[in-house]
Write a protein that holds these residues in place. Structure first.
Motif, PDB file in Angstrom:
ATOM      1  N   VAL A   1      13.548  -1.744  -1.870  1.00 39.22           N
ATOM      2  CA  VAL A   1      13.939  -1.713  -0.460  1.00 39.22           C
ATOM      3  C   VAL A   1      13.162  -2.791   0.294  1.00 39.22           C
ATOM      4  N   GLN A   2      13.736  -3.262   1.369  1.00 45.30           N
ATOM      5  CA  GLN A   2      13.091  -4.248   2.229  1.00 45.30           C
ATOM      6  C   GLN A   2      12.295  -3.518   3.306  1.00 45.30           C
ATOM      7  N   LEU A   3      11.130  -4.034   3.624  1.00 40.32           N
ATOM      8  CA  LEU A   3      10.292  -3.474   4.679  1.00 40.32           C
ATOM      9  C   LEU A   3      10.059  -4.531   5.748  1.00 40.32           C
ATOM     10  N   ASP A   4       9.723  -4.059   6.914  1.00 46.46           N
ATOM     11  CA  ASP A   4       9.361  -4.933   8.020  1.00 46.46           C
ATOM     12  C   ASP A   4       7.926  -5.431   7.792  1.00 46.46           C
ATOM     13  N   PRO A   5       7.663  -6.728   7.974  1.00 45.65           N
ATOM     14  CA  PRO A   5       6.291  -7.242   7.780  1.00 45.65           C
ATOM     15  C   PRO A   5       5.240  -6.528   8.635  1.00 45.65           C
ATOM     16  N   ASP A   6       5.598  -6.137   9.872  1.00 49.50           N
ATOM     17  CA  ASP A   6       4.634  -5.418  10.715  1.00 49.50           C
ATOM     18  C   ASP A   6       4.306  -4.055  10.121  1.00 49.50           C
ATOM     19  N   TYR A   7       5.293  -3.387   9.567  1.00 52.96           N
ATOM     20  CA  TYR A   7       5.066  -2.095   8.909  1.00 52.96           C
ATOM     21  C   TYR A   7       4.132  -2.284   7.714  1.00 52.96           C
ATOM     22  N   PHE A   8       4.384  -3.311   6.916  1.00 51.81           N
ATOM     23  CA  PHE A   8       3.524  -3.622   5.772  1.00 51.81           C
ATOM     24  C   PHE A   8       2.072  -3.793   6.233  1.00 51.81           C
ATOM     25  N   TYR A   9       1.887  -4.541   7.305  1.00 52.68           N
ATOM     26  CA  TYR A   9       0.533  -4.770   7.820  1.00 52.68           C
ATOM     27  C   TYR A   9      -0.102  -3.461   8.288  1.00 52.68           C
ATOM     28  N   ARG A  10       0.622  -2.709   9.138  1.00 45.97           N
ATOM     29  CA  ARG A  10       0.066  -1.474   9.714  1.00 45.97           C
ATOM     30  C   ARG A  10      -0.245  -0.416   8.656  1.00 45.97           C
ATOM     31  N   MET A  11       0.666  -0.211   7.724  1.00 43.85           N
ATOM     32  CA  MET A  11       0.543   0.891   6.779  1.00 43.85           C
ATOM     33  C   MET A  11      -0.332   0.580   5.563  1.00 43.85           C
ATOM     34  N   PHE A  12      -0.403  -0.674   5.151  1.00 49.26           N
ATOM     35  CA  PHE A  12      -1.114  -0.969   3.913  1.00 49.26           C
ATOM     36  C   PHE A  12      -2.323  -1.877   4.107  1.00 49.26           C
ATOM     37  N   ILE A  13      -2.170  -2.950   4.850  1.00 51.04           N
ATOM     38  CA  ILE A  13      -3.282  -3.896   5.001  1.00 51.04           C
ATOM     39  C   ILE A  13      -4.331  -3.349   5.968  1.00 51.04           C
ATOM     40  N   ARG A  14      -3.921  -2.995   7.167  1.00 49.78           N
ATOM     41  CA  ARG A  14      -4.883  -2.529   8.166  1.00 49.78           C
ATOM     42  C   ARG A  14      -5.585  -1.246   7.727  1.00 49.78           C
TER      43      ARG A  14
ATOM     44  N   CYS B   1       9.644  -3.437  -1.447  1.00 49.39           N
ATOM     45  CA  CYS B   1       8.884  -2.289  -1.904  1.00 49.39           C
ATOM     46  C   CYS B   1       9.650  -1.603  -3.022  1.00 49.39           C
ATOM     47  N   MET B   2       8.922  -1.199  -4.058  1.00 46.18           N
ATOM     48  CA  MET B   2       9.539  -0.458  -5.146  1.00 46.18           C
ATOM     49  C   MET B   2       8.581   0.623  -5.614  1.00 46.18           C
ATOM     50  N   ARG B   3       9.132   1.801  -5.873  1.00 44.61           N
ATOM     51  CA  ARG B   3       8.351   2.896  -6.442  1.00 44.61           C
ATOM     52  C   ARG B   3       8.592   2.916  -7.939  1.00 44.61           C
ATOM     53  N   GLU B   4       7.522   3.157  -8.656  1.00 44.47           N
ATOM     54  CA  GLU B   4       7.577   3.123 -10.112  1.00 44.47           C
ATOM     55  C   GLU B   4       6.922   4.389 -10.657  1.00 44.47           C
ATOM     56  N   MET B   5       7.586   5.011 -11.619  1.00 49.96           N
ATOM     57  CA  MET B   5       7.068   6.233 -12.241  1.00 49.96           C
ATOM     58  C   MET B   5       6.225   5.856 -13.445  1.00 49.96           C
ATOM     59  N   ARG B   6       5.062   6.477 -13.546  1.00 50.61           N
ATOM     60  CA  ARG B   6       4.166   6.243 -14.679  1.00 50.61           C
ATOM     61  C   ARG B   6       3.801   7.585 -15.294  1.00 50.61           C
ATOM     62  N   THR B   7       3.842   7.657 -16.594  1.00 48.02           N
ATOM     63  CA  THR B   7       3.511   8.888 -17.304  1.00 48.02           C
ATOM     64  C   THR B   7       2.014   9.121 -17.264  1.00 48.02           C
ATOM     65  N   LEU B   8       1.621  10.373 -16.984  1.00 47.42           N
ATOM     66  CA  LEU B   8       0.199  10.716 -17.010  1.00 47.42           C
ATOM     67  C   LEU B   8      -0.281  10.725 -18.451  1.00 47.42           C
ATOM     68  N   ASN B   9      -1.455  10.162 -18.652  1.00 46.36           N
ATOM     69  CA  ASN B   9      -1.973  10.111 -20.019  1.00 46.36           C
ATOM     70  C   ASN B   9      -3.166  11.041 -20.223  1.00 46.36           C
ATOM     71  N   GLY B  10      -3.546  11.767 -19.205  1.00 50.54           N
ATOM     72  CA  GLY B  10      -4.660  12.700 -19.351  1.00 50.54           C
ATOM     73  C   GLY B  10      -6.019  12.048 -19.216  1.00 50.54           C
ATOM     74  N   ASN B  11      -6.081  10.739 -19.038  1.00 46.47           N
ATOM     75  CA  ASN B  11      -7.359  10.029 -18.921  1.00 46.47           C
ATOM     76  C   ASN B  11      -7.846   9.925 -17.488  1.00 46.47           C
ATOM     77  N   ASP B  12      -7.117  10.528 -16.544  1.00 48.27           N
ATOM     78  CA  ASP B  12      -7.506  10.409 -15.144  1.00 48.27           C
ATOM     79  C   ASP B  12      -8.287  11.614 -14.642  1.00 48.27           C
ATOM     80  N   GLY B  13      -8.822  12.438 -15.572  1.00 57.07           N
ATOM     81  CA  GLY B  13      -9.639  13.574 -15.191  1.00 57.07           C
ATOM     82  C   GLY B  13      -8.849  14.848 -14.942  1.00 57.07           C
ATOM     83  N   VAL B  14      -7.538  14.815 -15.100  1.00 57.90           N
ATOM     84  CA  VAL B  14      -6.698  15.991 -14.897  1.00 57.90           C
ATOM     85  C   VAL B  14      -6.377  16.583 -16.262  1.00 57.90           C
ATOM     86  N   ALA B  15      -6.747  17.844 -16.451  1.00 59.73           N
ATOM     87  CA  ALA B  15      -6.483  18.507 -17.726  1.00 59.73           C
ATOM     88  C   ALA B  15      -5.045  19.006 -17.735  1.00 59.73           C
ATOM     89  N   LEU B  16      -4.261  18.559 -18.694  1.00 60.31           N
ATOM     90  CA  LEU B  16      -2.853  18.936 -18.796  1.00 60.31           C
ATOM     91  C   LEU B  16      -2.532  19.415 -20.194  1.00 60.31           C
TER      92      LEU B  16
END
Length: 162
Positions: free
Chosen positions: A101-114, A34-49
């Motif tokens: 980071v490494q995740l447990d396959p059961d956690y992956f299933y419970r939190m994201f797939i299911r 699992c990896m978290r990635e930061m993305r810059t807001l471009n204003g095209n997602d309906g949020v006025a900034l």
């Protein structure tokens, strides 16, 4: 190596692999990263900034990859289920971005797939045509939800006698 998309439901793939690994723990090698990635807001997602807010806010996406491979790497294939989960807007500096980071396959299933969180895709990577044939056999078993009665994984490369 050839990489290509696989037209199977990611949930079906994960559930099938999970059942096979529960029946025969050494049927496949699996890992979840699992990896978290930061993305810059471009204003095209309906949020006025305004310019100041745009500099302070970003979007954080979590990319989770389940890799499934045969026990013997020489079989030459890898099946991946990738989930991209956009968690929303977060102030810069919160959480650990870019750290894998490494995740447990059961956690992956419970939190994201299911739960159906994020956008999930399945892809494959094969070394050669015989590896593709072995993986196609596995994909057929997954698609038809067929489990080997003796709990064995798909056949591996035949060894030459002598």
């Amino acid at each position: 190596m050839e990489r290509y998309p696989v037209d199977l439901d990611p949930g079906q793939v994960v559930r099938w692999i999970k059942a096979e690994c529960e029946a025969t723990p050494l049927a496949f090698r699996t890992s979840v990263r699992c990896m978290r990635e930061m993305r810059t807001l471009n204003g095209n997602d309906g949020v006025a900034l305004d310019d100041e807010d745009r500099g302070d806010l970003s979007e954080v996406a979590t990319i989770i990859t389940l890799e499934i491979a045969p026990v013997h790497a020489r079989d030459g294939w890898t099946l991946s289920v990738v989930v991209e989960d956009e968690l929303g807007h977060h102030s810069l500096g919160t959480g650990t971005i870019g750290e894998e980071v490494q995740l447990d396959p059961d956690y992956f299933y419970r939190m994201f797939i299911r739960r159906g969180r994020g956008n999930a895709i399945v892809s494959a990577e094969v070394d050669d045509p015989s590896a593709r044939q072995r993986l196609n056999w596995l994909l057929h078993l997954i698609e038809t939800d067929h489990h080997a009665p003796d709990g064995h994984a798909p056949p591996t490369r035949k060894r030459k006698a002598g």
